[in-house]
Design an enzyme around this catalytic site. Structure first.
Site: not given
Lengths: 273, 197
Positions: B18, B45, B138
């Protein structure tokens, strides 16, 4: 940690088919598994508990369907798709037909239907179009008919609408009431919402355009094949089919009866009966 | 950090990242050995509404062209895949991709947990999972699933990360086999590549 194996998933889909005639046996496994696990977690049920509840309590099936089916949509998702609709596809249909018919297959909570209505209204042709919006989930159809959505969703919808380059202010289309965006019901005047199951349902009409975006991704290829046959039969010759931007039909038996009109936006045209 | 004797039984590499992971991913892809034998499946992401540009940016220096798979596309050896914008990306038992528009997970779509967990389910001990820099948790659960199914787990050295929340969350969630800097991850992949020659 909660987990479920393939054999149990098959037991569940077989049971539902035998008892309720909803057919999830050909759903894509990875998402079907996540959806079933989600219900088991939500309802605090084991596999046996879930089967027992499905058996003992018939009304539970509606709740089950509502959670199982994916009902996450947004208005004007992929604004470039909607621009192509407005600038290329609908004008092409209107060249030959003053009045035409659209089917929203798997319409969920109705955001795409409403997007279509807004676009047609801005094009000045909303009166000329008959729309049928279908889903297998009766609860979600009620939400679609209400055209009322949480106000917090409007930020994304409005951003999409601006990228779509709509001609109005997005806020013109709804009133805010108790944290909800209530859309102007006149927009839906030519839409009829019906319960219809793509998997076991029959062909019921002919259309100039079918929208079924990000629905068939939940099906396996066997089922995609069958559903594409139904779409083929439900389209007039030279009618259009739109699917999601990351879906593909190239491996389906009926693919050669369509041509790709726009590969980026996944818009197909039926060229052979 | 334990020493694992590598072998040629691995079938796939999955990478999650991310905020702050872009440079690391670019470096890994640029220094990938030519003809690297395994598919590399990446979930990073990204902005939901920007469909174009990301694979192109990642491909510039990459040894292999990066692609965003279509739903049902078969996974090929040696290909590099990126989860497309606004879709979750899973792997099915027949080694094909399945995309979905389900609810966001950890505020993300694509969500790293979904990609990692489905890979863990399909590839079991034949999977290498790598989690890079990121600002939320995540991927932590996904790494746990990889570990629980005996796959090999690697996180980027938190001190090297622009934002270390993600690798730290994974370290807290499960046993991680290697904590490595990006350069070491590159060396690891080269070592892995040698097992197949």
């Amino acid at each position: 940690m909660l987990d479920i194996d393939i054999a149990d998933l098959k037991r569940i889909s077989e049971f539902i088919y035998q008892k309720y005639h909803y057919d999830f046996r050909n759903y894509a496994m990875s998402s079907f598994k996540r959806r079933v696990l989600r219900i088991m977690e939500l309802k605090k049920l084991s596999v046996e508990g879930l089967l027992k509840k499905l058996n003992d309590s018939p009304p539970f099936i509606n709740e089950f369907l509502d959670e199982l089916t994916v009902n996450v949509t947004e208005m004007f998702r992929d604004p470039s798709f909607w621009r192509v609709m407005r600038e290329e596809i609908l004008p092409a249909i209107m060249l030959n037909h003053k009045q035409f018919k659209i089917w929203h297959a798997g319409c969920s909570s109705g955001e795409e239907v409403l997007s279509m209505c807004i676009m047609l209204k801005e094009m000045g042709v909303l009166h000329d179009v008959t729309m049928i919006a279908t889903d297998l989930d009766v609860n979600i159809l009620e939400r679609a008919k209400a055209a009322t959505y949480p106000i917090k969703n409007m930020e994304l919808n409005e951003k999409n609408y601006i990228r779509f380059q709509g001609t109005k202010s997005f806020k013109d289309y709804y009133q805010e009431e108790n944290g909800m965006a209530v859309f102007n019901k006149d927009l839906l005047m030519n839409v009829s919402f019906r319960r219809h199951d793509l998997v076991v349902g029959d062909i019921f009409n002919k259309f100039d355009l079918i929208l079924c975006r990000n629905v068939m991704i939940y099906f396996n290829q066997t089922l995609q094949n069958e559903v594409l046959k139904k779409f083929h039969e439900s389209l007039f010759k030279y009618g259009y089919l739109a699917i999601g931007s990351k879906e593909s039909l190239i491996w389906c038996d009926y693919a050669n009866r369509f041509i790709v009109v726009n590969n980026e936006e996944k818009i197909y045209k039926k060229i052979k009966d | 950090m334990k020493k694992i004797s590598l072998n040629n039984s691995y079938k796939a590499v999955v990478i999650g990242g991310s905020a702050g992971s872009f440079q690391g991913v670019v470096k890994i892809l640029a220094q990938l050995p030519k003809g690297f034998p395994l598919p590399i499946i990446m979930c990073l992401h990204r902005l939901k509404h920007v469909r174009n540009g990301f694979v192109e940016a990642l491909s510039i220096k990459s040894v292999v062209q990066v692609t965003e798979p279509h739903d049902k596309e078969n996974i090929k050896k040696g290909s590099v895949y990126l989860a497309p914008a606004n879709y979750h990306m899973s792997v099915e038992l027949g080694h094909s991709f399945a995309l979905s528009t389900e609810e966001m997970v950890n505020n993300s779509r694509p969500a790293i947990d979904i990609t990692l967990s489905s890979c863990a389910f399909v590839y079991k001990e034949k999977l290498v999972g790598i989690l890079l820099s990121g600002a939320n948790k995540d991927g932590a659960l996904g790494m746990k699933h990889i570990h629980d199914r005996n796959g090999l787990t690697i996180v980027q050295e938190p001190t090297e990360c622009m934002i270390d929340t993600m690798p730290k969350a994974a370290l807290a969630a499960t046993e991680i086999d290697y904590v490595m800097k990006v350069d070491q991850i590159v060396e690891f992949l080269k070592e892995l590549d040698k097992q197949y020659r």
